[in-house]
Scaffold this active site. Sequence first.
Site, mmCIF file in Angstrom:
data_model
loop_
_atom_site.group_PDB
_atom_site.id
_atom_site.type_symbol
_atom_site.label_atom_id
_atom_site.label_comp_id
_atom_site.label_asym_id
_atom_site.label_seq_id
_atom_site.Cartn_x
_atom_site.Cartn_y
_atom_site.Cartn_z
ATOM 1 N NE ARG A 53 -5.994 -2.011 5.260
ATOM 2 C CZ ARG A 53 -6.680 -2.271 6.392
ATOM 3 N NH1 ARG A 53 -8.127 -2.588 6.773
ATOM 4 N NH2 ARG A 53 -6.314 -1.937 7.601
ATOM 5 C CB SER A 82 0.361 -1.240 5.319
ATOM 6 O OG SER A 82 0.210 -0.920 6.440
ATOM 7 C CD GLU A 124 -3.113 -1.648 2.467
ATOM 8 O OE1 GLU A 124 -2.938 -2.629 3.539
ATOM 9 O OE2 GLU A 124 -3.529 -0.443 3.100
HETATM 10 C C1 LIG Z 1 1.347 7.328 6.278
HETATM 11 C C2 LIG Z 1 0.418 6.470 5.891
HETATM 12 C C3 LIG Z 1 -0.319 5.734 6.643
HETATM 13 C C4 LIG Z 1 -1.484 4.998 6.453
HETATM 14 N N1 LIG Z 1 -2.236 4.133 7.257
HETATM 15 C C5 LIG Z 1 -3.481 3.807 6.688
HETATM 16 C C6 LIG Z 1 -4.129 2.742 7.621
HETATM 17 O O1 LIG Z 1 -3.774 2.755 8.898
HETATM 18 N N2 LIG Z 1 -5.101 2.186 7.061
HETATM 19 C C7 LIG Z 1 -5.442 2.143 5.699
HETATM 20 O O2 LIG Z 1 -6.500 1.407 5.254
HETATM 21 N N3 LIG Z 1 -4.897 2.935 4.868
HETATM 22 C C8 LIG Z 1 -3.718 3.521 5.436
HETATM 23 N N4 LIG Z 1 -2.875 4.429 4.557
HETATM 24 C C9 LIG Z 1 -3.173 4.364 3.108
HETATM 25 C C10 LIG Z 1 -4.213 5.502 2.599
HETATM 26 O O3 LIG Z 1 -4.143 6.458 3.538
HETATM 27 C C11 LIG Z 1 -5.582 5.127 2.407
HETATM 28 O O4 LIG Z 1 -5.707 4.142 1.436
HETATM 29 C C12 LIG Z 1 -6.465 6.321 1.939
HETATM 30 O O5 LIG Z 1 -8.022 5.864 2.102
HETATM 31 C C13 LIG Z 1 -6.267 6.551 0.285
HETATM 32 O O6 LIG Z 1 -6.689 7.896 0.129
HETATM 33 P P1 LIG Z 1 -6.382 8.920 -0.928
HETATM 34 O O7 LIG Z 1 -7.331 9.975 -1.028
HETATM 35 O O8 LIG Z 1 -5.032 9.313 -0.648
HETATM 36 O O9 LIG Z 1 -6.379 8.026 -2.187
HETATM 37 P P2 LIG Z 1 -5.395 8.087 -3.594
HETATM 38 O O10 LIG Z 1 -4.036 7.667 -2.903
HETATM 39 O O11 LIG Z 1 -5.658 9.470 -3.925
HETATM 40 O O12 LIG Z 1 -6.453 7.064 -4.177
HETATM 41 C C14 LIG Z 1 -6.440 5.709 -4.164
HETATM 42 C C15 LIG Z 1 -6.948 4.949 -5.069
HETATM 43 O O13 LIG Z 1 -8.407 5.368 -5.029
HETATM 44 C C16 LIG Z 1 -8.817 6.057 -6.010
HETATM 45 N N5 LIG Z 1 -9.850 7.198 -5.772
HETATM 46 C C17 LIG Z 1 -9.539 8.028 -4.779
HETATM 47 N N6 LIG Z 1 -10.636 8.791 -4.652
HETATM 48 C C18 LIG Z 1 -11.686 8.512 -5.543
HETATM 49 C C19 LIG Z 1 -12.951 8.752 -5.799
HETATM 50 N N7 LIG Z 1 -13.444 9.739 -5.081
HETATM 51 N N8 LIG Z 1 -13.551 8.033 -6.495
HETATM 52 C C20 LIG Z 1 -13.215 7.117 -7.075
HETATM 53 N N9 LIG Z 1 -11.888 6.703 -7.145
HETATM 54 C C21 LIG Z 1 -10.934 7.244 -6.153
HETATM 55 C C22 LIG Z 1 -7.796 6.451 -7.128
HETATM 56 O O14 LIG Z 1 -7.945 6.512 -8.507
HETATM 57 C C23 LIG Z 1 -6.768 5.400 -6.460
HETATM 58 O O15 LIG Z 1 -6.957 4.251 -7.488
HETATM 59 C C24 LIG Z 1 -1.902 5.090 4.961
HETATM 60 C C25 LIG Z 1 -1.083 5.877 4.001
HETATM 61 C C26 LIG Z 1 -0.083 6.501 4.533
HETATM 62 C C27 LIG Z 1 0.726 7.387 3.684
#
Ligand SMILES: Cc1cc2nc3c(=O)[nH]c(=O)nc-3n(C[C@H](O)[C@H](O)[C@H](O)COP(=O)(O)OP(=O)(O)OC[C@H]3O[C@@H](n4cnc5c(N)ncnc54)[C@H](O)[C@@H]3O)c2cc1C
Length: 332
Positions: free
Chosen positions: A158, A232, A328
């Site tokens: 992570r 998580s 996380e």
């Molecule tokens: C129900 C649920 C289940 C999940 N299961 C998992 C799992 O099994 N495994 C896992 O690893 N994660 C899991 N996650 C966490 C999440 O889905 C991941 O971390 C995902 O990659 C976040 O993507 P996002 O686009 O929503 O990021 P955001 O929440 O929008 O952003 C997260 C961070 O990344 C930065 N960011 C986003 N996009 C960019 C970009 N293009 N350039 C630079 N910075 C950026 C943002 O500024 C922020 O700091 C889960 C979440 C939920 C709600």
Amino acid sequence: MQQNVSLKPYNTFGIDVDAEYFTALHNISQLPALSAAGITRHVLGGGSNILLTGPVKGIVIHNQLKGITVEKEDIDYMWLRAQSGELWHDVVMYAIEAGLGGIENLALIPGTVGAAPIQNIGAYGVEVKDTIETVDAWLWDEQKVQTFTNTECCFGYRDSVFKHSLKDKTLITAVVFKLSKHPVYNTSYGAISDELASLGVTEPTVKAIAHAVMNIRRSKLPDPKVIGNAGSFFKNPTIPTTQYETLLVHHPDMPHYAVSPGQVKVPAGWLIERCGWKGYKKGFIGVHARQALVLVNYGNARGVDIWQLSGEIVASVHERFGIELEREVGVW
Ligand SMILES: Cc1cc2nc3c(=O)[nH]c(=O)nc-3n(C[C@H](O)[C@H](O)[C@H](O)COP(=O)(O)OP(=O)(O)OC[C@H]3O[C@@H](n4cnc5c(N)ncnc54)[C@H](O)[C@@H]3O)c2cc1C
């Protein structure tokens, strides 16, 4: 650009705070102007890994960069280039339809392609780092796109360089994935093989594995559309084997898995559950009843209250086990 926009629809916790400024990013040609804007920038993907603890000062840039193309292929592999605003699950579906292996165990993880390398998303024994060839990122200060190789991304559990020396310095614009035309299936983790059996699958395919993973995830994790959450909330802590053996004296059923010589990982969910938090509810905040790793918003929770709850959980796990949990989910 809009002013004072509620971010409630843009974060899976469903926290209702305003962004001072808000804009959608549809084309990288918008980036030079945003670089020069001179205000704090926040890149927003699917909002599934952030906790909003108050009004967001500066500009929220909602990533809508779209497109999936075949970069190249040979007899064994296909390289897919996905723009960073694509939904991660859509890329998994694209790969599955093409019969390409490598990311099928990561089906149904919410969020965008651009966020996937940042925390090296992982599930069911697979991490995205094993399929990432390169990451393209716009450097805010230098005002140019730079391509980072897999090695330069310094992936860990992570973790990546984008959480450290490049934190807040880039906007990831595209990721190239190297996917296999001859998939090696990973069905040993979790309940995948049991689920495949109950689906009547005797010869696994990438599609069947993805569907098994999706069924398991739907049965275990709360749907953010129903109960606000960010998956998580904590990482699984890694501790020295010696500490684990000492803890076993009083906690003989403590689960673990080896990560490297002298180090084991302990499930954070087990530690939190043992501290009595599973199913905890106070007002609108809580710990999910079926998954102790997931903190939830039952309605109109404030981000600061969820943050404070996470601190109380960290403290109680530390007091009981001497283990420091790391969050996380990122905080804005
Ligand atoms: C129900 C649920 C289940 C999940 N299961 C998992 C799992 O099994 N495994 C896992 O690893 N994660 C899991 N996650 C966490 C999440 O889905 C991941 O971390 C995902 O990659 C976040 O993507 P996002 O686009 O929503 O990021 P955001 O929440 O929008 O952003 C997260 C961070 O990344 C930065 N960011 C986003 N996009 C960019 C970009 N293009 N350039 C630079 N910075 C950026 C943002 O500024 C922020 O700091 C889960 C979440 C939920 C709600």
